[in-house]
Design a protein around this motif. Structure first.
Motif, mmCIF file in Angstrom:
data_model
loop_
_atom_site.group_PDB
_atom_site.id
_atom_site.type_symbol
_atom_site.label_atom_id
_atom_site.label_comp_id
_atom_site.label_asym_id
_atom_site.label_seq_id
_atom_site.Cartn_x
_atom_site.Cartn_y
_atom_site.Cartn_z
ATOM 1 N N CYS A 42 2.193 15.190 -9.812
ATOM 2 C CA CYS A 42 1.491 13.909 -9.931
ATOM 3 C C CYS A 42 2.400 12.859 -10.553
ATOM 4 O O CYS A 42 2.428 11.697 -10.111
ATOM 5 C CB CYS A 42 0.228 14.084 -10.766
ATOM 6 N N GLN A 43 3.137 13.247 -11.576
ATOM 7 C CA GLN A 43 4.075 12.328 -12.219
ATOM 8 C C GLN A 43 5.126 11.843 -11.227
ATOM 9 O O GLN A 43 5.442 10.647 -11.153
ATOM 10 C CB GLN A 43 4.768 13.031 -13.392
ATOM 11 N N ASN A 44 5.633 12.764 -10.432
ATOM 12 C CA ASN A 44 6.659 12.419 -9.456
ATOM 13 C C ASN A 44 6.119 11.486 -8.387
ATOM 14 O O ASN A 44 6.793 10.520 -7.987
ATOM 15 C CB ASN A 44 7.214 13.697 -8.821
ATOM 16 N N LEU A 45 4.898 11.731 -7.930
ATOM 17 C CA LEU A 45 4.301 10.890 -6.896
ATOM 18 C C LEU A 45 4.101 9.457 -7.390
ATOM 19 O O LEU A 45 4.493 8.491 -6.713
ATOM 20 C CB LEU A 45 2.955 11.469 -6.450
ATOM 21 N N ILE A 46 3.484 9.313 -8.562
ATOM 22 C CA ILE A 46 3.240 7.969 -9.095
ATOM 23 C C ILE A 46 4.566 7.261 -9.350
ATOM 24 O O ILE A 46 4.717 6.067 -9.043
ATOM 25 C CB ILE A 46 2.413 8.033 -10.394
ATOM 26 N N ALA A 47 5.544 7.979 -9.870
ATOM 27 C CA ALA A 47 6.854 7.371 -10.141
ATOM 28 C C ALA A 47 7.524 6.892 -8.857
ATOM 29 O O ALA A 47 8.149 5.819 -8.836
ATOM 30 C CB ALA A 47 7.750 8.369 -10.866
ATOM 31 N N GLN A 48 7.396 7.672 -7.781
ATOM 32 C CA GLN A 48 7.964 7.246 -6.498
ATOM 33 C C GLN A 48 7.351 5.939 -6.032
ATOM 34 O O GLN A 48 8.051 5.023 -5.596
ATOM 35 C CB GLN A 48 7.721 8.324 -5.434
ATOM 36 N N PHE A 49 6.004 5.864 -6.118
ATOM 37 C CA PHE A 49 5.343 4.639 -5.670
ATOM 38 C C PHE A 49 5.735 3.456 -6.541
ATOM 39 O O PHE A 49 6.038 2.364 -6.039
ATOM 40 C CB PHE A 49 3.829 4.812 -5.675
ATOM 41 N N VAL A 50 5.726 3.639 -7.847
ATOM 42 C CA VAL A 50 6.076 2.549 -8.767
ATOM 43 C C VAL A 50 7.489 2.054 -8.500
ATOM 44 O O VAL A 50 7.752 0.841 -8.510
ATOM 45 C CB VAL A 50 5.910 3.018 -10.228
ATOM 46 N N SER A 51 8.396 2.984 -8.237
ATOM 47 C CA SER A 51 9.776 2.595 -7.959
ATOM 48 C C SER A 51 9.879 1.763 -6.689
ATOM 49 O O SER A 51 10.576 0.744 -6.646
ATOM 50 C CB SER A 51 10.644 3.847 -7.839
ATOM 51 N N LYS A 52 9.176 2.179 -5.638
ATOM 52 C CA LYS A 52 9.277 1.490 -4.355
ATOM 53 C C LYS A 52 8.469 0.192 -4.323
ATOM 54 O O LYS A 52 8.861 -0.779 -3.671
ATOM 55 C CB LYS A 52 8.818 2.422 -3.233
ATOM 56 N N ALA A 53 7.332 0.173 -5.023
ATOM 57 C CA ALA A 53 6.469 -1.014 -4.998
ATOM 58 C C ALA A 53 6.736 -1.945 -6.172
ATOM 59 O O ALA A 53 6.158 -3.022 -6.245
ATOM 60 C CB ALA A 53 5.002 -0.592 -5.014
ATOM 61 N N LEU B 93 3.708 -1.016 3.698
ATOM 62 C CA LEU B 93 3.139 0.331 3.691
ATOM 63 C C LEU B 93 4.212 1.348 3.326
ATOM 64 O O LEU B 93 5.254 1.434 3.985
ATOM 65 C CB LEU B 93 2.539 0.675 5.052
ATOM 66 N N ILE B 94 3.939 2.121 2.279
ATOM 67 C CA ILE B 94 4.892 3.106 1.766
ATOM 68 C C ILE B 94 4.308 4.500 1.957
ATOM 69 O O ILE B 94 3.367 4.889 1.253
ATOM 70 C CB ILE B 94 5.165 2.863 0.270
ATOM 71 N N PRO B 95 4.808 5.276 2.933
ATOM 72 C CA PRO B 95 4.318 6.652 3.119
ATOM 73 C C PRO B 95 4.920 7.580 2.059
ATOM 74 O O PRO B 95 6.128 7.539 1.798
ATOM 75 C CB PRO B 95 4.817 7.027 4.518
ATOM 76 N N LEU B 96 4.082 8.417 1.472
ATOM 77 C CA LEU B 96 4.521 9.345 0.435
ATOM 78 C C LEU B 96 3.904 10.713 0.716
ATOM 79 O O LEU B 96 2.703 10.900 0.546
ATOM 80 C CB LEU B 96 4.092 8.855 -0.946
ATOM 81 N N GLN B 97 4.710 11.652 1.154
ATOM 82 C CA GLN B 97 4.202 12.981 1.484
ATOM 83 C C GLN B 97 4.590 13.949 0.375
ATOM 84 O O GLN B 97 5.775 14.150 0.087
ATOM 85 C CB GLN B 97 4.757 13.460 2.824
ATOM 86 N N LYS B 98 3.577 14.546 -0.272
ATOM 87 C CA LYS B 98 3.864 15.462 -1.364
ATOM 88 C C LYS B 98 2.673 16.359 -1.635
ATOM 89 O O LYS B 98 1.536 15.895 -1.693
ATOM 90 C CB LYS B 98 4.217 14.689 -2.643
ATOM 91 N N GLN B 99 2.937 17.656 -1.785
ATOM 92 C CA GLN B 99 1.905 18.600 -2.205
ATOM 93 C C GLN B 99 1.710 18.455 -3.705
ATOM 94 O O GLN B 99 2.691 18.411 -4.466
ATOM 95 C CB GLN B 99 2.334 20.031 -1.869
ATOM 96 N N LEU C 289 0.819 -1.201 0.000
ATOM 97 C CA LEU C 289 0.000 0.000 0.000
ATOM 98 C C LEU C 289 0.858 1.258 0.000
ATOM 99 O O LEU C 289 1.842 1.345 0.733
ATOM 100 C CB LEU C 289 -0.905 0.023 1.235
ATOM 101 N N GLY C 290 0.438 2.236 -0.789
ATOM 102 C CA GLY C 290 1.031 3.557 -0.732
ATOM 103 C C GLY C 290 0.081 4.507 -0.039
ATOM 104 O O GLY C 290 -1.095 4.591 -0.408
ATOM 105 N N PHE C 291 0.555 5.191 0.991
ATOM 106 C CA PHE C 291 -0.246 6.156 1.748
ATOM 107 C C PHE C 291 0.261 7.542 1.386
ATOM 108 O O PHE C 291 1.342 7.956 1.807
ATOM 109 C CB PHE C 291 -0.075 5.890 3.246
ATOM 110 N N HIS C 292 -0.521 8.274 0.575
ATOM 111 C CA HIS C 292 -0.115 9.625 0.195
ATOM 112 C C HIS C 292 -0.920 10.665 0.951
ATOM 113 O O HIS C 292 -2.141 10.544 1.107
ATOM 114 C CB HIS C 292 -0.310 9.872 -1.299
ATOM 115 N N ALA C 293 -0.238 11.699 1.442
ATOM 116 C CA ALA C 293 -0.877 12.869 2.044
ATOM 117 C C ALA C 293 -0.034 14.089 1.721
ATOM 118 O O ALA C 293 1.164 13.973 1.450
ATOM 119 C CB ALA C 293 -1.029 12.696 3.548
ATOM 120 N N SER C 294 -0.663 15.253 1.742
ATOM 121 C CA SER C 294 0.066 16.486 1.435
ATOM 122 C C SER C 294 0.807 17.027 2.643
ATOM 123 O O SER C 294 1.983 17.381 2.567
ATOM 124 C CB SER C 294 -0.893 17.540 0.896
#
Length: 256
Positions: A73-84, A60-66, A44-49
Motif C-alpha cells: 500500500c505504501q509503495n502504491l500511494i508513493a508511486q501515484f504521488v510521485s507521478k501526480a 490517467l496514470i495506470p498502476l498495476q500492483k497486488q 486520475l490514478g487507475f489501480h488494479a491488481s
C-alpha cells in the motif's frame, strides 16, 4: 427491466485534483474513472491488481500492483504521488470475497484472507494517503466502501467479508475525527444490490438469481454503477466539504 435515464451532468471537481481510485477494474471503478474523465479536469490514478490496464495519458496514470500488506500500500500511494505530484482524493474500491465457504467450515487462513483484503488493506491505504495529505496542507477527501448487507449479519457464505465491511464503518468515523483538523474529509458509501458484476464475479450468480434479487428491492431493480459513481464524485467535490465521518446508503430502499 426498463432503461434508466441519467442526467447529463455530474458534480464538478476543482481543477487539477489528483485522485487515485484503487481497485478500479470492477464495474463501479471503471464507470467512476470514465465519468471523472468526462466531467472534470483532474489527474486520475487507475489501480488494479491483475486486470488489463488502460493506456496511460497525461491525465490517467495506470498502476498495476497486488496489495498483500502495508508495504504494498505504501509503495502504491508513493508511486501515484510521485507521478501526480501529490494526492487530493482517494477512492478505495479494493475488496471482494475470496471464497464462498459457509462460516461453519472456514479455515483460519480463509477467515484472515477476507479480513485482510476488505479491512486491513483499506485501512493502510487510507492512513498512508492521509499522511501525504497532511504534509501537503491542502485538505483532501478519502472515500471508503462498505456494504448494506453488513448491517444485517451478512450471508453465511460471506461472513468475514461482512465483518470487514462493518469495520469500514468504524474506520470512516475514526479517520474522519483525525482528518478534520487538517481539512481532510473521510466518508463511506454503503451500496446495496448494484448491477456492477460483483455478484457474478464473486458469488457465481446467474441472470435468474439477479432478477429474483432485484424483485426484493422496493424500487424493483438493481442500482447502477453510474448512480454509485455519481455519489462518489459528489463526495470528492467541493460541495461536500462540510460532510465527514458519514456512511451513505445507496440501496433502492432495501431492508426497509
Amino acid at each position: 427491466m426498463s432503461r434508466i435515464e441519467f442526467p447529463n451532468w455530474v458534480p464538478k471537481l476543482e481543477k487539477h485534483q489528483r485522485i487515485l481510485v484503487t481497485g478500479a477494474s470492477g464495474g463501479i471503478g471503471r464507470v467512476l474513472i470514465s465519468m471523472l474523465q468526462e466531467g472534470s479536469d483532474c489527474i486520475l490514478g487507475f489501480h488494479a491488481s491483475t486486470a488489463t490496464m488502460p493506456t496511460a495519458t497525461n491525465s490517467l496514470i495506470p498502476l498495476q500492483k497486488q496489495l498483500n500488506g502495508e508495504a504494498d500500500c505504501q509503495n502504491l500511494i508513493a508511486q501515484f504521488v510521485s507521478k501526480a505530484q501529490g494526492i487530493d482524493g482517494l477512492v478505495i474500491l479494493v475488496g471482494g470475497i475470496s471464497n464462498s465457504t459457509h462460516w461453519k467450515n472456514l479455515s483460519s487462513d480463509e477467515w484472515r484472507r477476507d479480513l485482510t483484503l476488505n479491512l486491513d488493506i483499506p485501512f493502510f491505504l487510507a492512513r498512508i494517503a492521509m499522511q501525504y495529505m497532511i504534509q501537503q496542507n491542502q485538505g483532501g477527501s478519502i472515500i471508503l466502501y462498505g456494504t448494506e448487507s453488513a448491517l444485517h449479519g451478512g450471508s453465511p457464505t460471506a461472513l468475514p467479508y461482512a465483518v470487514a465491511k462493518r469495520g469500514i464503518e468504524c474506520l470512516v468515523q475514526g479517520l474522519a475525527r483525525e482528518g478534520a483538523k487538517y481539512g481532510i474529509t473521510v466518508n463511506g458509501i454503503r451500496p446495496g444490490f448494484i448491477a456492477s458484476g460483483f455478484h457474478e464475479r464473486w458469488q457465481g450468480k446467474n441472470n435468474d438469481d439477479l432478477q429474483k434479487r432485484a424483485e426484493m428491492v422496493p424500487l424493483k431493480r438493481a442500482g447502477t454503477p453510474e448512480e454509485v459513481a455519481a455519489l462518489t464524485i459528489y463526495l470528492l467535490s467541493g460541495w461536500s466539504r462540510f460532510i465527514t465521518g458519514q456512511m451513505f446508503a445507496i440501496t433502492g430502499g432495501d431492508w426497509l
